[in-house]
Scaffold this active site. Structure first.
Site, PDB file in Angstrom:
ATOM      1  CG  HIS A  81      -1.535   1.315   1.549  1.00 12.27           C
ATOM      2  ND1 HIS A  81      -2.513   1.903   0.784  1.00 12.27           N
ATOM      3  CD2 HIS A  81      -1.280   2.186   2.561  1.00 12.27           C
ATOM      4  CE1 HIS A  81      -2.845   3.069   1.315  1.00 12.27           C
ATOM      5  NE2 HIS A  81      -2.118   3.273   2.389  1.00 12.27           N
ATOM      6  CG  HIS A 118      12.462  14.806   5.014  1.00 13.08           C
ATOM      7  ND1 HIS A 118      11.332  14.774   5.775  1.00 13.08           N
ATOM      8  CD2 HIS A 118      12.563  16.077   4.566  1.00 13.08           C
ATOM      9  CE1 HIS A 118      10.785  15.968   5.805  1.00 13.08           C
ATOM     10  NE2 HIS A 118      11.514  16.783   5.076  1.00 13.08           N
ATOM     11  CG  HIS A 176      12.332  14.601  10.795  1.00 15.68           C
ATOM     12  ND1 HIS A 176      12.277  15.748  10.083  1.00 15.68           N
ATOM     13  CD2 HIS A 176      11.723  13.693  10.017  1.00 15.68           C
ATOM     14  CE1 HIS A 176      11.664  15.542   8.933  1.00 15.68           C
ATOM     15  NE2 HIS A 176      11.309  14.290   8.869  1.00 15.68           N
ATOM     16  CB  SER A 231      10.696   5.712 -14.623  1.00 17.75           C
ATOM     17  OG  SER A 231       9.592   6.549 -14.695  1.00 17.75           O
ATOM     18  CB  SER A 268       0.399  28.635  -6.019  1.00 12.82           C
ATOM     19  OG  SER A 268       0.925  28.147  -4.821  1.00 12.82           O
ATOM     20  CE  LYS A 315       4.558  27.323  -1.409  1.00 17.19           C
ATOM     21  NZ  LYS A 315       5.515  27.290  -2.487  1.00 17.19           N
TER      22      LYS A 315
HETATM   23  C1  HEA Z   1       0.108   9.033  -1.023  1.00 18.16           C
HETATM   24  C2  HEA Z   1       0.086   8.103  -0.280  1.00 18.16           C
HETATM   25  C3  HEA Z   1      -1.050   7.435   0.424  1.00 18.16           C
HETATM   26  C4  HEA Z   1      -2.423   7.459   0.214  1.00 18.16           C
HETATM   27  C5  HEA Z   1      -3.186   8.186  -0.847  1.00 18.16           C
HETATM   28  C6  HEA Z   1      -2.993   6.610   1.231  1.00 18.16           C
HETATM   29  C7  HEA Z   1      -4.370   6.375   1.344  1.00 18.16           C
HETATM   30  C8  HEA Z   1      -4.933   5.626   2.373  1.00 18.16           C
HETATM   31  N1  HEA Z   1      -4.273   4.971   3.388  1.00 18.16           N
HETATM   32 FE1  HEA Z   1      -2.260   4.867   3.584  1.00 18.16          FE
HETATM   33  N2  HEA Z   1      -0.247   4.779   3.829  1.00 18.16           N
HETATM   34  C9  HEA Z   1       0.703   5.423   3.080  1.00 18.16           C
HETATM   35  C10 HEA Z   1       0.453   6.286   2.040  1.00 18.16           C
HETATM   36  C11 HEA Z   1      -0.808   6.574   1.545  1.00 18.16           C
HETATM   37  N3  HEA Z   1      -1.997   6.094   2.022  1.00 18.16           N
HETATM   38  C12 HEA Z   1       2.020   5.086   3.529  1.00 18.16           C
HETATM   39  C13 HEA Z   1       3.336   5.600   2.956  1.00 18.16           C
HETATM   40  C14 HEA Z   1       1.852   4.196   4.592  1.00 18.16           C
HETATM   41  C15 HEA Z   1       2.924   3.555   5.446  1.00 18.16           C
HETATM   42  C16 HEA Z   1       3.166   2.157   5.007  1.00 18.16           C
HETATM   43  C17 HEA Z   1       4.084   1.469   5.952  1.00 18.16           C
HETATM   44  O1  HEA Z   1       3.830   1.480   7.159  1.00 18.16           O
HETATM   45  O2  HEA Z   1       5.066   0.917   5.469  1.00 18.16           O
HETATM   46  C18 HEA Z   1       0.415   4.036   4.770  1.00 18.16           C
HETATM   47  C19 HEA Z   1      -0.165   3.246   5.759  1.00 18.16           C
HETATM   48  C20 HEA Z   1      -1.521   3.176   6.009  1.00 18.16           C
HETATM   49  C21 HEA Z   1      -2.104   2.591   7.162  1.00 18.16           C
HETATM   50  C22 HEA Z   1      -1.335   1.999   8.314  1.00 18.16           C
HETATM   51  C23 HEA Z   1      -1.074   0.578   8.084  1.00 18.16           C
HETATM   52  C24 HEA Z   1      -0.283   0.015   9.210  1.00 18.16           C
HETATM   53  O3  HEA Z   1       0.462   0.736   9.867  1.00 18.16           O
HETATM   54  O4  HEA Z   1      -0.419  -1.186   9.389  1.00 18.16           O
HETATM   55  C25 HEA Z   1      -3.456   2.696   7.033  1.00 18.16           C
HETATM   56  C26 HEA Z   1      -4.414   2.210   8.034  1.00 18.16           C
HETATM   57  O5  HEA Z   1      -5.494   2.598   8.085  1.00 18.16           O
HETATM   58  C27 HEA Z   1      -3.710   3.378   5.802  1.00 18.16           C
HETATM   59  C28 HEA Z   1      -4.976   3.682   5.319  1.00 18.16           C
HETATM   60  C29 HEA Z   1      -5.197   4.410   4.175  1.00 18.16           C
HETATM   61  C30 HEA Z   1      -6.525   4.692   3.670  1.00 18.16           C
HETATM   62  C31 HEA Z   1      -7.808   4.225   4.271  1.00 18.16           C
HETATM   63  C32 HEA Z   1      -6.343   5.446   2.539  1.00 18.16           C
HETATM   64  C33 HEA Z   1      -7.435   5.958   1.665  1.00 18.16           C
HETATM   65  O6  HEA Z   1      -7.224   7.300   1.385  1.00 18.16           O
HETATM   66  C34 HEA Z   1      -7.519   5.138   0.429  1.00 18.16           C
HETATM   67  C35 HEA Z   1      -8.626   5.551  -0.405  1.00 18.16           C
HETATM   68  C36 HEA Z   1      -8.952   4.500  -1.378  1.00 18.16           C
HETATM   69  C37 HEA Z   1      -9.061   4.715  -2.667  1.00 18.16           C
HETATM   70  C38 HEA Z   1      -8.897   6.035  -3.256  1.00 18.16           C
HETATM   71  C39 HEA Z   1      -9.342   3.642  -3.619  1.00 18.16           C
HETATM   72  C40 HEA Z   1     -10.625   2.996  -3.297  1.00 18.16           C
HETATM   73  C41 HEA Z   1     -10.746   1.698  -3.946  1.00 18.16           C
HETATM   74  C42 HEA Z   1     -11.922   1.229  -4.327  1.00 18.16           C
HETATM   75  C43 HEA Z   1     -13.179   1.995  -4.171  1.00 18.16           C
HETATM   76  C44 HEA Z   1     -11.958  -0.096  -4.891  1.00 18.16           C
HETATM   77  C45 HEA Z   1     -12.892  -0.952  -4.137  1.00 18.16           C
HETATM   78  C46 HEA Z   1     -12.227  -2.214  -3.914  1.00 18.16           C
HETATM   79  C47 HEA Z   1     -12.693  -3.181  -3.131  1.00 18.16           C
HETATM   80  C48 HEA Z   1     -14.021  -3.072  -2.492  1.00 18.16           C
HETATM   81  C49 HEA Z   1     -11.850  -4.359  -2.886  1.00 18.16           C
HETATM   82  N4  HEA Z   1      -2.519   3.658   5.188  1.00 18.16           N
HETATM   83  C1  HEA Z   2       3.631  15.207   1.792  1.00 16.04           C
HETATM   84  C2  HEA Z   2       4.282  14.657   2.683  1.00 16.04           C
HETATM   85  C3  HEA Z   2       4.774  15.214   3.961  1.00 16.04           C
HETATM   86  C4  HEA Z   2       4.931  16.531   4.358  1.00 16.04           C
HETATM   87  C5  HEA Z   2       4.696  17.789   3.594  1.00 16.04           C
HETATM   88  C6  HEA Z   2       5.447  16.475   5.700  1.00 16.04           C
HETATM   89  C7  HEA Z   2       5.759  17.605   6.439  1.00 16.04           C
HETATM   90  C8  HEA Z   2       6.368  17.588   7.684  1.00 16.04           C
HETATM   91  N1  HEA Z   2       6.662  16.471   8.431  1.00 16.04           N
HETATM   92 FE1  HEA Z   2       6.219  14.556   7.908  1.00 16.04          FE
HETATM   93  N2  HEA Z   2       6.044  12.649   7.297  1.00 16.04           N
HETATM   94  C9  HEA Z   2       5.566  12.209   6.087  1.00 16.04           C
HETATM   95  C10 HEA Z   2       5.135  13.013   5.054  1.00 16.04           C
HETATM   96  C11 HEA Z   2       5.183  14.405   5.079  1.00 16.04           C
HETATM   97  N3  HEA Z   2       5.577  15.167   6.117  1.00 16.04           N
HETATM   98  C12 HEA Z   2       5.551  10.783   6.022  1.00 16.04           C
HETATM   99  C13 HEA Z   2       5.095   9.938   4.846  1.00 16.04           C
HETATM  100  C14 HEA Z   2       6.038  10.336   7.245  1.00 16.04           C
HETATM  101  C15 HEA Z   2       6.166   8.907   7.762  1.00 16.04           C
HETATM  102  C16 HEA Z   2       7.127   8.066   7.079  1.00 16.04           C
HETATM  103  C17 HEA Z   2       7.084   6.692   7.671  1.00 16.04           C
HETATM  104  O1  HEA Z   2       7.644   6.510   8.755  1.00 16.04           O
HETATM  105  O2  HEA Z   2       6.474   5.790   7.048  1.00 16.04           O
HETATM  106  C18 HEA Z   2       6.355  11.536   8.011  1.00 16.04           C
HETATM  107  C19 HEA Z   2       6.897  11.504   9.294  1.00 16.04           C
HETATM  108  C20 HEA Z   2       7.356  12.611   9.957  1.00 16.04           C
HETATM  109  C21 HEA Z   2       8.156  12.563  11.139  1.00 16.04           C
HETATM  110  C22 HEA Z   2       8.667  11.303  11.817  1.00 16.04           C
HETATM  111  C23 HEA Z   2       7.717  10.820  12.822  1.00 16.04           C
HETATM  112  C24 HEA Z   2       8.121   9.535  13.388  1.00 16.04           C
HETATM  113  O3  HEA Z   2       8.195   8.550  12.655  1.00 16.04           O
HETATM  114  O4  HEA Z   2       8.362   9.498  14.587  1.00 16.04           O
HETATM  115  C25 HEA Z   2       8.390  13.855  11.519  1.00 16.04           C
HETATM  116  C26 HEA Z   2       9.199  14.255  12.694  1.00 16.04           C
HETATM  117  O5  HEA Z   2       9.703  15.283  12.799  1.00 16.04           O
HETATM  118  C27 HEA Z   2       7.751  14.705  10.547  1.00 16.04           C
HETATM  119  C28 HEA Z   2       7.771  16.090  10.568  1.00 16.04           C
HETATM  120  C29 HEA Z   2       7.270  16.899   9.549  1.00 16.04           C
HETATM  121  C30 HEA Z   2       7.366  18.356   9.568  1.00 16.04           C
HETATM  122  C31 HEA Z   2       7.936  19.209  10.641  1.00 16.04           C
HETATM  123  C32 HEA Z   2       6.809  18.769   8.390  1.00 16.04           C
HETATM  124  C33 HEA Z   2       6.715  20.197   7.926  1.00 16.04           C
HETATM  125  O6  HEA Z   2       7.105  20.320   6.589  1.00 16.04           O
HETATM  126  C34 HEA Z   2       5.334  20.743   8.092  1.00 16.04           C
HETATM  127  C35 HEA Z   2       5.321  22.246   7.953  1.00 16.04           C
HETATM  128  C36 HEA Z   2       3.934  22.837   7.964  1.00 16.04           C
HETATM  129  C37 HEA Z   2       3.366  23.480   8.991  1.00 16.04           C
HETATM  130  C38 HEA Z   2       4.053  23.642  10.302  1.00 16.04           C
HETATM  131  C39 HEA Z   2       1.967  24.015   8.885  1.00 16.04           C
HETATM  132  C40 HEA Z   2       1.840  25.361   8.277  1.00 16.04           C
HETATM  133  C41 HEA Z   2       2.626  26.423   8.943  1.00 16.04           C
HETATM  134  C42 HEA Z   2       2.081  27.500   9.558  1.00 16.04           C
HETATM  135  C43 HEA Z   2       0.639  27.757   9.616  1.00 16.04           C
HETATM  136  C44 HEA Z   2       3.055  28.475  10.091  1.00 16.04           C
HETATM  137  C45 HEA Z   2       3.048  28.676  11.561  1.00 16.04           C
HETATM  138  C46 HEA Z   2       3.493  27.487  12.272  1.00 16.04           C
HETATM  139  C47 HEA Z   2       4.342  27.470  13.292  1.00 16.04           C
HETATM  140  C48 HEA Z   2       5.250  28.547  13.658  1.00 16.04           C
HETATM  141  C49 HEA Z   2       4.386  26.256  14.136  1.00 16.04           C
HETATM  142  N4  HEA Z   2       7.115  13.936   9.608  1.00 16.04           N
HETATM  143 CU    CU Z   3      10.572  13.641   7.051  1.00 18.68          CU
END
Ligand code: HEA
Ligand code: HEA
Ligand code: CU
Ligand code: CUA
Lengths: 296, 371, 525
Positions: C74, C251, C300, C167, C266, C329
């Site tokens: 997933h 990251h 982090h 790719s 934007s 932003k």
């Molecule tokens: C862009 C990235 C993205 C997106 C869009 C989503 C979308 C969703 N994610 Fe995802 N998720 C991740 C990125 C993303 N996730 C990542 C990176 C992890 C971490 C993996 C890891 O731990 O290694 C994660 C892990 C993760 C977990 C934790 C799993 C775990 O820790 O065991 C869960 C649990 O609820 C979850 C739920 C969902 C759900 C409900 C959606 C929904 O938004 C999905 C919406 C569904 C659809 C848009 C399609 C719908 C399909 C149909 C309608 C078809 C119908 C089919 C049948 C009836 C069979 N995700």
């Molecule tokens: C689109 C993807 C996306 C984006 C944009 C971000 C944005 C940020 N992420 Fe996130 N992050 C993920 C995707 C993303 N992350 C994913 C996928 C994981 C899990 C991976 C995994 O383990 O599977 C993760 C996990 C993750 C962790 C690790 C947690 C853990 O595993 O223990 C941390 C820790 O610092 C973190 C921090 C942040 C911070 C500080 C930002 C910042 O960029 C956010 C900045 C934005 C704001 C703060 C809001 C707007 C700001 C204001 C309104 C201004 C005023 C605010 C203040 C002065 C406070 N992220």
């Molecule tokens: Cu990060």
């Protein structure tokens, strides 16, 4: 149809990309299947066929695609703007290669500055030595923490023999290539052939010596991939560098061939420059490698 | 507001049977560290809340008032250096204000010096080993929830998945230092009430410390994906008074002596089989499955396995030494000679395996001593 | 081959080979978008499996090893198969249109970049049917779970990643070169629309970090098959080294998945506010600042891995600082709306939801950045809540908003506004119902990546699962809307949004197969 010099050349449909995708799939999928089957202790025939045909298709694609580009270019379809596009692409491609090596150098740095000293009982996390009481941190690492699993190395490679020679060869080859380029710009084609030929010879000598060095490492020094992290980083860095020298040499050979065919002019010879950039990049990587892998 | 909504929703969906008090915030915990982390968490949460209210407030105000349907005319301003500078500086100030207490707490968490008790915690797939350094005491701690509960064949008890056979017992009011490491993959030892979460990395040691204020049982779980049964390696810490701790230590040592003595005893086939079945269920069934069928490509079947039907020596060898690189643990380090003898006897005489062999503790002892 | 000279002024080739051989940026953009939609559903189905298993405590539908495979696949499919290709698809369609270029700079390479993807994902998905199962070590594939203890299919996983990397790198090179070299005469860098700017910076990030991902899977491959010990202390390596290299890639990767969405938003917010974007320059600088800083915050994700104190502090401070440019932003978007003349068509609704929900996700990110507190948050559902907030109502809403916004230009038809709004409201409710309760279970102590959980988490998990089913099925409506629009939508006007500015709106509707064969002239105001 006559193209105005400003128009940008947008090719119509092309078969090469899809052939390339299939070839890449064959090559990488075949490799994966082969390794997978070897893990199950039986080399799969299907994998070998897939790998072999994948490589053939990929090679065919590269030849065909480049031939098409060369032909188009020689027909004058390409504007200076397109030439600039090629230049940008090549520089960014080399940047991606830089990052690839950067990751490996970073790993080496981490291993040497953090992991190995920690395992040996030094630094913030030296407590780890509790688990490896017989281990002392030295670099190059002759004995891994677990000597049953990773056999000790007898000796390391002396940087001042083959590696030094190789450094001289590669650095020299950068200069000979510069010379070839200079003569190309001046239009002195016999000299181009000479200096380009020398460059290739230097590159191939480098590779020969490198193979010799590997041979010695495996057979005499017991320095192998399986001998712990020193061997692993050594072969990873020198191996990928060697692969790049090989690719670079092939590129230079193609360029030489094209010079013999009468391609390139004093002003328009981007392919030549791209090959040269690549070669200089490989050279710079070696210098870094020579200092961090062999000397330090 | 949203929380409230959620609560109402959940109250509606709630099936009456499963009701355990709803929890939706971090526990404040029972140590100084955990409380200061809780404080940090709440402070930063409130700051974020205020930021959100201000930002969304302005936004929704504009959305409400400056809509075309209300006849709003668009102004054409498109920038102001002064405003930009202001809203760069204010966040920086806020961040600095957050960083100061965070740094203090972190520095304190890293100070593992001058501990009273040292415990080495080793992660195994899928159980924890605790070794009391300097006490000649160590044991495994394995999930105690029954398979029936997990497979929904029996009502789940309140500590479902959070209970173990041998909890870690520690005294209150003492500085306890933990040394974390692992035997195979990375695990993470996490007890929310102590605010300790540390990865157990194979080949390295991480440190943490705690000083528990209140006696009680504190539960946690492995927090790093460590393979198939990652969900099933809980942690249970029992914090007791210092006197009770001393009593407990003595008890454990006595138990250990009794166990050593039992190696010398004569064991009957039936005794070994019953003991073996228990040990198999607890230690081996996670991989080789209760019916000995294994999992294809991952864990070999023991039912009909050439090793289980072949010479006893080979069987003993693999159980005692394991094959670490393939994922079979070395049970010589984990189980007593009696246990190993029992489990091997069990494997050689269960399911379709009918060798009729008996492996005695003494035999196993002999092999183990040779190493 | 058919590289005949008369390139301009003819329509698409007939038949299905059009799609395989095409060098047209619009065709390739469509291919990317369709591919990504399919992958969204594949990855979404896996999320369905996850949510169905987690509906109640206990093991009911799947065995734990399959659950882990679902989680892993997933994550991988959503990240590499759904979100990234969708943005590349948007870039393919829009970047040439927005800068007045006839096509991408390297059209054939463009086709190659796309057609590698189906092969790569076929390879990745095929692992589901292999003995020993698909990768089950999380999308973060930490060693040694992914090396010594991995299922045999890990080899295919590694090569699939290699193909995706190739790719992406080629795609990114193409976009950079297009932007640098193909702008209409007179268009300076600081005239670029923000979507183009954000993609330029994203492409730079891609070229910088995809090779690092390639490097780390290569080291894994060596450990698995060639007896090296990069991630094995017994040979002098370190499992934590894997995490450093991985997160150095991953990251920046998360910003790769959000910067283009910033770009889309934007474009949309000024259009529907009928007011120029507030602080164009600071938007560009903020994006660049986010990109640069993304290289120095990676650890982090590793606060609990046992880094030395100085490391913890360094990464905590740098991570917190990223809030500043991101805040700029957010404030700029709000100021753009301020004193505007707003209307709320579907693209605008998704854009506003993006701003609100992304900010919530960003603020929870900031909480995660507080290292001592992260000891409690790490690897719990609080993290899952954080990243789904920035990814689903973040990246995915950004993509959806972009699709609604530009769809009329692409196919010349207008989508049904009522259905679009319905799609929005159902998505909005669904997404919050799904991911908001995850904050609570996470704080209360539910670890991630578990198929079964303790009883106190039951209620919120049930809500989450219901929300997920709502949100997922709602996306079927999205597909319906798109198909209906393309086949039988009302004809769209040349300028479907009265506030829209930019070159892409200057071409006829639908955009002809070849646009800007003679470059437009920009600049004189
Ligand atoms: C862009 C990235 C993205 C997106 C869009 C989503 C979308 C969703 N994610 Fe995802 N998720 C991740 C990125 C993303 N996730 C990542 C990176 C992890 C971490 C993996 C890891 O731990 O290694 C994660 C892990 C993760 C977990 C934790 C799993 C775990 O820790 O065991 C869960 C649990 O609820 C979850 C739920 C969902 C759900 C409900 C959606 C929904 O938004 C999905 C919406 C569904 C659809 C848009 C399609 C719908 C399909 C149909 C309608 C078809 C119908 C089919 C049948 C009836 C069979 N995700
Ligand atoms: C689109 C993807 C996306 C984006 C944009 C971000 C944005 C940020 N992420 Fe996130 N992050 C993920 C995707 C993303 N992350 C994913 C996928 C994981 C899990 C991976 C995994 O383990 O599977 C993760 C996990 C993750 C962790 C690790 C947690 C853990 O595993 O223990 C941390 C820790 O610092 C973190 C921090 C942040 C911070 C500080 C930002 C910042 O960029 C956010 C900045 C934005 C704001 C703060 C809001 C707007 C700001 C204001 C309104 C201004 C005023 C605010 C203040 C002065 C406070 N992220
Ligand atoms: Cu990060
Ligand atoms: Cu041990 Cu998860």
């Amino acid at each position: 149809m006559v193209q105005s010099p400003q128009a940008y050349y947008v090719p119509a449909q092309s078969y090469w990309p899809i052939i390339g995708a299939i070839g890449l799939f064959g090559t990488l999928g075949g490799t994966a299947l082969l390794l997978y089957s070897l893990q199950q202790e039986q080399a799969s025939l299907l994998a070998q066929i897939m790998l072999f045909s994948g490589i053939l298709i990929l090679a065919g694609m590269l030849i065909g695609w480049f031939a098409a580009v060369i032909a188009e270019s020689r027909k004058g379809l390409y504007s200076p703007q397109l030439d600039l596009s090629f230049r940008y692409s090549m520089s960014w491609f080399i940047f991606s290669e830089v990052m690839f090596f950067f990751a490996f150098f970073g790993a080496l740095f981490y291993i040497r500055v953090f992991a190995v000293p920690w395992l040996g009982g030094e630094g913030d996390k030296g407590l780890a030595n509790m688990l490896w009481p017989d281990f002392t941190a030295v670099w190059p690492l002759l004995e891994a923490p677990n000597t049953d699993q990773f056999r000790p190395i007898k000796a390391i490679i002396d940087p001042w023999h083959i590696p030094l020679l190789n450094t001289i060869l590669l650095v020299a080859s950068s200069f000979t290539l510069l010379a070839a380029h200079k003569f190309l710009k001046k239009g002195n084609r016999p000299k181009v052939k000479l200096w380009l030929g020398i460059t290739i010879a230097l590159g191939l000598s480098f590779l020969t010596l490198q193979i010799f060095e590997y041979f010695e490492a495996y057979n005499e020094l017991n320095l192998t991939l399986e001998s712990g992290i020193y061997g692993a980083t050594f072969f990873l860095l020198t191996g990928f560098h060697g692969a790049h020298v090989t690719i670079g040499s092939i590129i230079l050979m193609v360029l030489l061939l094209r010079v013999y065919q009468g391609h390139f002019t004093g002003e328009k010879h981007f392919a030549f420059e791209a090959g040269a950039w690549y070669w200089h990049f490989v050279d710079v990587v070696w210098i870094l490698l020579f200092t961090t892998v062999y000397i330090l | 507001m949203r929380q409230l909504l959620q609560l109402i929703c959940s109250a509606l969906v709630l099936s009456p049977g499963t009701s355990v008090a709803l929890e939706f915030n971090m526990p404040a915990g029972v140590t100084q560290t955990s409380q200061s982390i809780y404080g940090l968490h709440m402070t930063i949460f409130y700051i974020c809340l205020v930021i959100a209210i201000v930002v969304f407030g302005v936004m929704f105000w504009s959305i409400f008032h400056h809509r075309k349907s209300k006849g709003a005319k668009a102004s054409q301003f498109h920038g102001s250096v002064l405003v930009e500078i202001i809203w760069t500086i204010i966040p920086i100030v806020i961040l600095v204000a957050m960083a100061v207490p965070a740094t203090k707490t972190l520095v304190d968490m890293y100070d593992t010096s001058e501990s009273d008790i040292d415990i080495q915690v080793t992660g195994h797939q899928w159980k924890w080993h605790y070794k009391y350094i300097g006490e000649d005491l160590g044991f495994f701690s394995i999930l105690a929830t029954s398979k029936e509960e997990i497979e929904n064949r029996k009502k789940k008890n309140p500590n479902y998945l959070l209970e173990v056979d041998n909890p870690l017992v520690v005294p209150i009011n003492k500085k306890i230092r933990f040394l974390f490491t692992s035997n195979d993959v990375i695990h993470a030892w996490w007890v929310p009430d102590l605010a300790i979460k540390k990865d157990a990395v194979p080949g390295f040691i991480n440190e943490s410390w705690t000083r528990i204020d209140k006696p009680g049982t504190y539960r946690g779980q492995c927090a790093e994906l460590c393979g198939m049964h990652h969900a099933f390696m809980p942690i249970e810490v029992k914090a007791v008074s210092e006197d009770d701790y001393a009593l407990w230590l003595d008890e454990q040592k006595a138990l250990k002596q009794a166990e050593a003595a039992s190696t010398e005893l004569e064991w009957s086939q039936e005794q070994l089989m019953t003991a073996g079945a228990k040990i198999y269920e607890k230690n081996c069934a996670v991989c080789h499955q209760a019916d000995g069928s294994g999992i294809p490509q991952a864990f070999p079947a023991l039912n009909g396995s050439p090793i289980a039907l072949g010479p006893k020596a080979d069987h003993m060898a693999i159980v005692i030494q394991g094959r670490l690189e393939k994922g079979m643990p070395a049970f010589g380090e984990q189980l007593s000679a009696v246990d190993i003898a029992a489990v091997i006897t069990y494997e050689r005489n269960s399911w379709d395996n009918k060798t009729g062999d008996k492996v005695t503790p003494a035999e196993v002892q002999a092999v183990m001593e040779k190493q | 081959m058919s590289e005949h000279m008369d390139t301009a002024h003819h329509g698409p080739a007939k038949g299905w080979t059009r799609w395989i051989l095409t060098t047209n940026h619009k065709d390739i953009g469509t291919l990317y978008l369709v591919f990504s939609l399919i992958m969204l559903f594949v990855g979404g189905s896996m999320a369905f499996v996850i949510r169905a298993e987690l509906f109640q405590p206990g093991l009911q539908l799947v065995v734990p090893e399959f659950f882990n495979q679902m989680t892993t696949m997933h994550g991988l499919i959503m990240v590499f198969g759904a979100v990234m290709p969708a943005f590349v698809g948007l870039a393919n369609w829009q970047v040439p249109l927005m800068i007045g270029a006839p096509d991408m700079a390297l059209p054939r390479l463009n086709n190659w970049s796309f057609w590698i993807l189906p092969f790569a994902f076929a390879m990745l998905l095929s692992t589901l049917f292999m003995a020993g199962g698909a990768p089950d070590f999380g999308w973060t594939f930490y060693a040694p779970l992914s090396t010594t203890y991995a299922p045999p299919s890990v080899t295919f996983f590694i090569f699939a990643i290699h193909m995706m990397g190739i790719s992406s790198i080629m795609g990114a090179i193409n976009i950079i070169v297009t932007i640098f070299n193909m702008r209409a005469p007179g268009m300076k860098m600081m005239d670029l629309p923000l979507f183009v700017w954000t993609w330029l910076i994203t492409a730079f990030l891609l070229i910088a970090v995809m090779p690092v991902l390639a490097a780390v899977v290569t080291m894994m491959l060596m450990d698995v098959h060639f007896g090296t010990s990069f991630f094995n202390a017994a040979g002098g390596g370190d499992p934590v080294l894997f995490q450093h290299v991985f997160w150095f890639f991953a990251h920046p990767e998360v910003y790769i998945m959000v910067l283009p969405a910033f770009g889309v938003v934007s474009q949309i917010v000024p259009t529907f506010s009928r007011k120029p974007l507030f602080g164009y320059h600071s938007m560009v600088y903020a994006t660049a600042a986010i990109a640069v800083m993304s290289f120095i915050v990676w650890a982090h994700h590793m606060f609990t891995v046992g880094m030395p104190l100085t490391g913890e502090l360094f990464f905590m401070y740098t991570t917190m600082l990223i809030a500043v440019p991101t805040g700029v932003k957010v404030f700029n978007w709000v100021s753009t709306m301020f004193k505007g003349s707003m209307t709320f068509e579907t693209p605008m609704l998704f854009a506003i939801a993006f701003i609100v929900l992304f900010t919530i996700g960003g603020l929870s990110g900031l909480m995660l950045a507080i290292a001592p507190a992260d000891f409690q948050y790490h690897d719990t559902y609080f993290v899952v809540a954080h990243f789904h907030y920035v990814l689903v109502p973040g990246s995915v809403f950004g993509i959806i908003a972009g699709v609604y916004y530009w769809l009329p230009k692409w196919c010349g038809k207008m989508y049904n506004e009522k259905l679009g709004q319905l799609h929005f409201w159902l998505s909005f409710i669904g997404v919050n119902l799904t991911f908001f309760p995850m904050h609570f279970v996470g704080l209360a102590g539910m670890p991630r990546r578990i198929p079964d959980y303790a009883l106190q988490f039951a209620d919120f998990n049930m809500i989450t699962s219901l929300g997920a089913f709502l949100f997922g099925t709602t996306q079927l409506l999205f597909v319906y809307i798109i198909i209906k629009t393309v086949r039988s939508g009302k004809a769209a006007e040349q300028l479907p949004w009265d506030g829209a500015k930019g070159l892409e709106w200057s071409v006829p509707t639908p955009a002809p197969y070849h646009t800007f064969s003679t470059p437009p002239v920009v600049g004189e105001k």
